[in-house]
Design an enzyme around this catalytic site. Sequence first.
Site, PDB file in Angstrom:
ATOM      1  N   ARG A 143      37.980  42.158  56.857  1.00 18.47           N
ATOM      2  CA  ARG A 143      38.027  40.917  56.564  1.00 18.47           C
ATOM      3  C   ARG A 143      37.180  39.888  57.488  1.00 18.47           C
ATOM      4  O   ARG A 143      36.506  39.145  57.060  1.00 18.47           O
ATOM      5  CB  ARG A 143      39.282  40.375  56.179  1.00 18.47           C
ATOM      6  CG  ARG A 143      40.229  40.965  55.084  1.00 18.47           C
ATOM      7  CD  ARG A 143      41.541  40.617  54.917  1.00 18.47           C
ATOM      8  NE  ARG A 143      42.461  41.295  54.296  1.00 18.47           N
ATOM      9  CZ  ARG A 143      43.290  41.239  53.379  1.00 18.47           C
ATOM     10  NH1 ARG A 143      43.483  39.820  53.064  1.00 18.47           N
ATOM     11  NH2 ARG A 143      44.065  42.145  52.617  1.00 18.47           N
ATOM     12  N   GLU A 181      39.558  44.566  42.304  1.00 16.32           N
ATOM     13  CA  GLU A 181      39.061  45.768  41.754  1.00 16.32           C
ATOM     14  C   GLU A 181      38.548  45.764  40.545  1.00 16.32           C
ATOM     15  O   GLU A 181      37.408  46.445  40.262  1.00 16.32           O
ATOM     16  CB  GLU A 181      40.103  46.989  42.281  1.00 16.32           C
ATOM     17  CG  GLU A 181      40.283  47.395  43.447  1.00 16.32           C
ATOM     18  CD  GLU A 181      41.315  46.266  44.267  1.00 16.32           C
ATOM     19  OE1 GLU A 181      42.153  45.708  43.343  1.00 16.32           O
ATOM     20  OE2 GLU A 181      41.541  46.065  45.573  1.00 16.32           O
TER      21      GLU A 181
HETATM   22  C1  DMJ Z   1      41.032  43.981  49.778  1.00 16.73           C
HETATM   23  O1  DMJ Z   1      41.710  44.022  51.115  1.00 16.73           O
HETATM   24  C2  DMJ Z   1      40.196  45.434  49.842  1.00 16.73           C
HETATM   25  O2  DMJ Z   1      39.506  45.376  48.511  1.00 16.73           O
HETATM   26  C3  DMJ Z   1      40.823  46.457  50.046  1.00 16.73           C
HETATM   27  O3  DMJ Z   1      40.064  47.769  49.989  1.00 16.73           O
HETATM   28  C4  DMJ Z   1      42.135  46.891  49.233  1.00 16.73           C
HETATM   29  N1  DMJ Z   1      42.850  45.916  49.019  1.00 16.73           N
HETATM   30  C5  DMJ Z   1      42.525  44.738  48.989  1.00 16.73           C
HETATM   31  C6  DMJ Z   1      42.214  43.863  47.523  1.00 16.73           C
HETATM   32  O4  DMJ Z   1      42.943  44.584  46.584  1.00 16.73           O
END
Ligand code: DMJ
Length: 674
Positions: A309, A574
């Site tokens: 992030r 996703e």
């Molecule tokens: C995000 O922080 C990223 O995509 C991670 O790989 C999985 N979880 C969250 C979103 O769902």
Amino acid sequence: MYSAAAAAAASPPRRDFISITLSPEDAVGAGGYNNSKAWRRRSCWRKWKQLSRLQRSVILFLFAFLAVCGVISYTSMGEPWKSVTNKSLDDQRTEPEIPGLKLANPAVLPAPQKADANLGNYPELSPQKPPKPPHVRRGPSNLQIKPSRRDVRLKTRHDSSRVVEEVVQADKEEKTEKSVISWRGAVIEPDQSTEPPSIKIKEPEKPSSVEAEDQKEPVPINERQMAVIEAFRHAWKGYKDFAWGHDELKPLSKSYSEWFGLGLTLIDALDTMWILGLKEEFEEARKWVANNLVFDKNVDVNLFESTIRILGGLLSTYHLSGDSLFLEKAKDIGNRLMPAFKTPSKIPYSDVNIGRGTAHPPRWTSDSTVAEVTSIQLEFRELSRLTGDEKFQKAVDEVMKHVHTLSGKNDGLVPMFINTNSGQFTHLGVYTLGARADSYYEYLLKQWIQGGKKENELLEDYMRAIEGVKKHLLQRSQPKKLTFVGELAHGHFSAKMDHLVCFLPGTLALGAHNGLTADHMKLAEALIETCYQMYAQVETGLSPEIVHFNLHAQKGHKDVEIKPADRHNLLRPETVESLFYMYRFTGDKKYQDWGWEILQNFNKYTRVPTGGYTSINNVQNPSNPEPRDKMESFFLGETLKYMFLLFSDDVDLINLDKYVFNTEAHPLPIWAPA
Ligand code: DMJ
């Protein structure tokens, strides 16, 4: 010594003979040694007179003969000598066309280059210069920086160093035997996979099409994209009003929650604002980063979450905006995360205190999560490339190499935990594409793409894993026969699928786009249909966190079953992410329509009137979805960004041949674009 004069005096009959005498007496004469010109002339004349007529005639004839020969040989040999001389000069310019003949010192050298300058530019050693200022049209236009003279100079230097690179490369290519990777039907072209993984810190590859791209007319933003901008602004309003500078907005209580205390939502959203063209919001956020973002804090952060992030967000914003502020911040956080790798096995700890420079595993175990330690690579590798400091890449590459060799995999599928002391997998026998393993698979492919499709081990592991998925985890539900990815626990198949698994269709499609086998695309098409059904078959039209698929047809039952503990929705990205990839690669509008439905349902069930969106507890209850009072940073970082890109028909809006998205939707450049 015999002399002509003495012989003449001794014998009366005169006999003609030729003799040349060089006695001291002759030379010195009566007057002793005299080397004057007049004396020498006189002496020669006297000698000539003493010769017989025959002798004189013979000598004259010899002189005449030699003179004639000299003239003839000069005229007949002059030409060949002349051409030999010219040819040897020519040879210095053009190599003779003789197959197999190599000149020890090549006759043709590249145009003279200053040795120092080239060494200084050697891509593996020198820090990357700031990237060419951005040419992304969608960002706030007043923040787009025009190429400076310095940039032009850098480009020239870059070009000249490339001459050397090309020569070295050509040499390497000759020496390296070309290999072809074939993995159960997937054939990778040799030029995509010739070199073993190595740490190569390269200078940025400037996409040559950038200028051409800039000439193109911007594609106008359409209505659906406008709706995304509106949704973003609404979310941003809530964050700005009630959570400014904090990690997450709590939109119902009009407050915030703190995780790392680093303005997580703001950083996660930076490049989304850039892509959406939200100039004012971006500028305001930039100011906060400049004046308020400090990492020198006594706080524990999760290595994976802060990498994807914060580090990822700063790096991509740096690339899009060209603003070095973001690179400086990225370097700072990158350095502060490095203590995580100081473990007996070099498998990083999960947590780092970025102020103290200490790291540790969670309190209850010395294990780390496999997905976490294998999904920080895109970001650390890029940081090395940008800074010229290989330590970041070295640390994360070692993790990948180590995991590559580990036992405990099941046809390429990995367990969920790895021990930081022993470096071995733990909790063996459980395999999922969901939580704790998901992005391991995603990053295998994406690192391979990022590095120019050369790192064979990554590709091998990815291809093997997808075969493992097909063999052990794929099933079809009833009644609609949806293809889904379940889980395997100690040999027992479970029809459980996390929403997190919905990254997979997008990743498979990305692989197929990059030359992998076409049946990956077929599988992607089947799986994205399933992910969409995880929304469509639910009362609110929003997916729960986890579903269970029905393997047997039962009257009145849908494919998707939801357990009470799993019916929350965290505004996750996703499915929208995969819809974006599917639309980009197929152009099939149904993917846009599915995404549009999802956006409308987010607006219907998760939008908070006073600003922001909230995760909900119950996707099965449209009359009361039970808001949770939290807006995750990835809603702005990922979900809305992928929505905006999904609705766009502009393939150059983050061109997938030039950028690779990290797992938090932050685009990072592909090092050697196709
Ligand atoms: C995000 O922080 C990223 O995509 C991670 O790989 C999985 N979880 C969250 C979103 O769902």
